[in-house]
Scaffold this motif. Structure first.
Motif, PDB file in Angstrom:
ATOM      1  N   VAL A  78       1.055  -1.459  -0.057  1.00 63.07           N
ATOM      2  CA  VAL A  78      -0.234  -0.030   0.440  1.00 63.07           C
ATOM      3  C   VAL A  78       0.962   0.917   0.126  1.00 63.07           C
ATOM      4  CG1 VAL A  78      -0.315   0.621   2.296  1.00 63.07           C
ATOM      5  CG2 VAL A  78      -2.280   0.839   0.867  1.00 63.07           C
ATOM      6  N   VAL A  79       1.741   0.459   0.295  1.00 63.50           N
ATOM      7  CA  VAL A  79       2.693   2.245   0.687  1.00 63.50           C
ATOM      8  C   VAL A  79       3.488   3.115  -0.895  1.00 63.50           C
ATOM      9  CG1 VAL A  79       5.099   3.303   1.418  1.00 63.50           C
ATOM     10  CG2 VAL A  79       3.698   1.498   3.030  1.00 63.50           C
ATOM     11  N   ASP A  80       3.094   3.738  -1.132  1.00 58.47           N
ATOM     12  CA  ASP A  80       3.334   4.706  -2.328  1.00 58.47           C
ATOM     13  C   ASP A  80       4.640   5.398  -2.688  1.00 58.47           C
ATOM     14  OD1 ASP A  80       1.323   6.333  -1.803  1.00 58.47           O
ATOM     15  OD2 ASP A  80       0.507   6.271  -3.832  1.00 58.47           O
ATOM     16  N   GLY A  81       4.443   6.379  -0.597  1.00 61.95           N
ATOM     17  CA  GLY A  81       5.645   7.261  -0.747  1.00 61.95           C
ATOM     18  C   GLY A  81       6.509   7.084   0.419  1.00 61.95           C
ATOM     19  N   PHE A  82       7.087   8.336   0.255  1.00 61.11           N
ATOM     20  CA  PHE A  82       8.185   7.594   1.489  1.00 61.11           C
ATOM     21  C   PHE A  82       9.321   8.698   1.134  1.00 61.11           C
ATOM     22  CE2 PHE A  82      12.771   6.025   1.673  1.00 61.11           C
ATOM     23  CZ  PHE A  82      12.645   5.491   3.866  1.00 61.11           C
ATOM     24  N   ALA A  83       9.644   9.180   2.808  1.00 60.40           N
ATOM     25  CA  ALA A  83      10.591   9.987   3.184  1.00 60.40           C
ATOM     26  C   ALA A  83      11.424  10.054   4.077  1.00 60.40           C
ATOM     27  CB  ALA A  83       9.290  11.247   3.285  1.00 60.40           C
ATOM     28  N   SER A  84      12.329  10.180   4.082  1.00 58.66           N
ATOM     29  CA  SER A  84      13.414   9.668   4.640  1.00 58.66           C
ATOM     30  C   SER A  84      14.754  10.801   4.326  1.00 58.66           C
ATOM     31  CB  SER A  84      14.045   8.887   4.204  1.00 58.66           C
ATOM     32  OG  SER A  84      15.395   7.669   5.444  1.00 58.66           O
ATOM     33  N   ALA A  85      16.002  11.631   5.397  1.00 57.67           N
ATOM     34  CA  ALA A  85      16.514  12.313   5.368  1.00 57.67           C
ATOM     35  C   ALA A  85      18.036  11.815   6.651  1.00 57.67           C
ATOM     36  CB  ALA A  85      16.215  13.503   5.898  1.00 57.67           C
TER      37      ALA A  85
END
Length: 420
Positions: A78-85
């Motif tokens: 279901v995950v279609d967005g991802f954010a990381s830094a």
């Protein structure tokens, strides 16, 4: 690079749930608008925190992501967005690859400790706009272990390029910038060292109720004041701890909520702001950019500071907590010193703040902003165990605010969360 599939561990796997793959027609825009597609936090989790010598930062990212997905009850597909830094040359591409994800919406915003509240704001806006359906925010760091193993050295500053080149020759370290701001508040408003120390004492008292906190033994104001001086006026206990750790937060559109394992926590309003890089461009050392981000977040959520049941605030130093409380509107400018007294910030105080112990006692792996969201969600769900905040009559809190600060009061992101 090996692929650490983020599907739930066997013992945590839940029955596969129906996955919606189409977004509804958008009827509004902007987080906090009543007619827009609503956004909820549907999964949160901590990776191993504290002293973690055996895992890499990538492994902590995978561990946190896996646990957050298990917490949500949703499948990773279901995950279609991802954010990381903060990790890798091409963050978040490298981390997404390691997790086996191929997102169609990404964010690698890097504004220091406020990064995760700013990313949450971006993610919520993307979901409202129909550009993503479910966005995973993940962080992991082995800052403590790397220092112990001599894989890196401690940073005194953020470098000597750009505008920073004009400050570095004078020995202006990162901690010194915060200390200078604290001294200005003391000069302008009569804030005392004892009042700043109260922030550390109450954070430690909250940590005592958190089994995952790195430091739980009680401390006193005298303990804080008598410690070794780090940067005047900060002694050691005025400063955050250094730990390892990671965490993850999954945000999803409202149509996924019926398929989740737990009650949703709604994103009601967000706000972001930047202030300065060079200290000479900071107009007032007693006002942080949270004064702007919080106003926007509260306005968009349709609530006031008086409505908030608990606050999770970035606390790399005691002064950050005090001045952010002022800028969030919980007390007038200059009254933060008196406000933090009499146990007001304790789990059972008038305004519980940093209920897990914060960066001063629980954990601080480098960029703590995402941990603020995890703790706020757990409190609103009633999952904080001995550290659970209760309202009159034993009721659970209904509204929380998480406010992250980055750099040396350079950036701010504020998120208002609600259980309804």
């Amino acid at each position: 690079m090996p692929n650490a599939n983020v599907s739930a561990d066997a013992d945590a796997t839940r029955a596969t749930r129906a996955i919606r793959t189409t977004a509804p027609t958008r009827t509004g825009s902007g987080t906090g608008t009543g007619s827009a597609r609503r956004v909820a936090v549907v999964g949160v989790a901590l990776a191993d925190c504290g002293r973690v010598d055996e895992l890499t930062p990538y492994a902590l990212h995978a561990q946190a992501a896996r646990r957050a997905l298990a917490d949500s009850g949703l499948d990773r597909a279901v995950v279609d967005g991802f954010a990381s830094a903060g990790l890798g040359t091409l963050a978040p591409v490298e981390v997404a690859e390691y997790l086996g994800l191929r997102p169609t919406w990404t964010d690698s915003t890097a504004v220091g400790g406020a990064t995760w509240e700013v990313m949450a704001a971006h993610a919520a806006d993307a979901i409202v706009a129909g550009h993503a359906n479910a966005v995973l925010l993940v962080y992991g760091s082995t800052a403590r272990a790397d220092l112990k193993a001599q894989r890196r050295t401690a940073n005194l500053s953020f470098g000597a390029r750009g505008p920073l080149q004009f400050e570095v020759p004078y020995g202006h370290t990162l901690i010194a910038k915060y200390a200078m701001a604290a001294r200005r508040h003391m000069h302008e408003y009569g804030t005392t060292l004892e009042q700043l120390a109260e922030v550390a004492v109450q954070a430690r008292a909250n940590a005592a109720h958190n089994p995952a906190a790195m430091y739980r033994a009680p401390i006193t104001v005298d303990d804080v004041l008598s410690g070794p001086l780090i940067a005047d006026p900060f002694t050691k206990l005025h400063c955050c701890i250094r730990s390892d750790g990671g965490c993850a937060v999954l945000l999803a559109a409202e149509e996924y909520v019926p398929d989740t394992a737990k009650a949703p926590v709604w994103v009601l309003g967000t706000g972001t702001s930047v202030s300065h890089s060079a200290m000479s461009e900071w107009e007032d050392f007693t006002v942080s950019p949270a004064a702007v981000s919080s106003r926007l977040a509260f306005e968009r959520a349709g609530v006031r500071p008086d409505d908030i049941d608990l606050a999770e605030i970035y606390d790399a130093f005691t002064y950050m907590t005090l001045v952010t409380l002022e800028d969030l509107g919980f007390c007038a400018k200059g009254e933060g010193g008196a406000f933090v007294g009499k146990g007001r910030l304790l789990r059972d105080g008038d305004l519980p703040v940093n209920t897990d112990g914060g960066g001063l006692s629980a954990c601080h792996p480098g960029m703590r902003g995402l941990f603020l969201l995890v703790e706020a969600v757990r409190q609103l769900r009633g999952e904080a165990g001995e550290g659970q905040v209760r309202k009159a009559g034993g009721r659970l809190p209904e509204l929380a605010v998480a406010s992250g600060t980055g750099g040396w009061f350079c950036s701010s992101g504020t998120v208002v969360l609600g259980s309804d």
